[in-house]
Write an enzyme that holds these catalytic residues in place. Sequence first.
Site, PDB file in Angstrom:
ATOM      1  N   GLU A  13     -22.332  -2.302  62.675  1.00 52.24           N
ATOM      2  CA  GLU A  13     -22.284  -3.265  61.332  1.00 52.24           C
ATOM      3  C   GLU A  13     -21.955  -4.665  61.712  1.00 52.24           C
ATOM      4  O   GLU A  13     -20.826  -5.295  61.757  1.00 52.24           O
ATOM      5  CB  GLU A  13     -20.977  -2.672  60.503  1.00 52.24           C
ATOM      6  N   LYS A  28     -25.236  -0.958  59.382  1.00 51.44           N
ATOM      7  CA  LYS A  28     -24.684  -1.047  58.201  1.00 51.44           C
ATOM      8  C   LYS A  28     -24.835  -2.543  57.984  1.00 51.44           C
ATOM      9  O   LYS A  28     -24.135  -3.330  58.806  1.00 51.44           O
ATOM     10  CB  LYS A  28     -23.124  -0.721  58.254  1.00 51.44           C
TER      11      LYS A  28
END
Length: 295
Positions: free
Chosen positions: A176, A213
Amino acid sequence: MDLEKFEIIKNGKGFIAALDQSGGSSAKTLELYGIGKNEYHGDCEMFNLIHDMRTRIIKSTSFTNQKILGVILFEETMNRKIDDLYTADYLWNRKKIVPFLKVDKGLEKEKDGVQLMKPIPNLLDTLDLARNKNIFGTKMRSVISSDNRVGIEKIVEQQFVLAKTICSKGLVPIIEPEVSITSPVKEKCEVILKEIILKKLNELDDDEKVMFKFSIPTIPNFYQEIINHKNVVRVVALSGGYLKSDACLKLSENNNMIASFSRALLEGLKVSDTQSEFDLKLEKSINDIYEASIK
């Protein structure tokens, strides 16, 4: 790697719920839920309350695998139980929802326009514990605020080094590298980030499978090359501070990118809600996020 869970995450129709608020964000989450800081004392009481909230969400009749593929958990939550089962086992055994674990320990101070992850002590032990508790994958968050190539390269390098370790333990890492939605150069950051990530993906072995993400990109469908890469299981989106309505609208413009929302999922839920009110509010949020995820 659990192939049944892999198939759900790779090809399932739905989204991943982020219930991984840690020590740094739990107080704000509780405040939005209607529990002020003056209503508890210390981290122990705070984590008891946040687990009660997560238990209420997970046990809700609205929270099902018809629309939710997976849930990202905080380590504190992984080590606690819902009824007679550890949280990950409850999710999988009772609801057939795939559990993930947040493994990062927060962010360093900003340097070179980015915030790297703090060191993760005892990572190998944590990964072994996660596997023993039937966790499928992990999540690690960094933040990008500026289009500084040096900083973005450091972010990606740190994430991929840890991702390879996680893969070696039979888990699937969610990488992420969040680009701040308030950055005045958000689109430029995304261009540099994608270029560097594609180079690193091409260095992975065939059996090293990862997820990403991302902040919802400025240009719709900007991450399609990453989504289609042979080493990528799935790409999910964070809400990044957008209101749920805005996050869902922006996400719906991106093909094959599904949600992994936190604040947007919990928006409007209150500790004072009756169970019926709570379930209806949660159902509305889940439906909105699901529809944005499947287009």
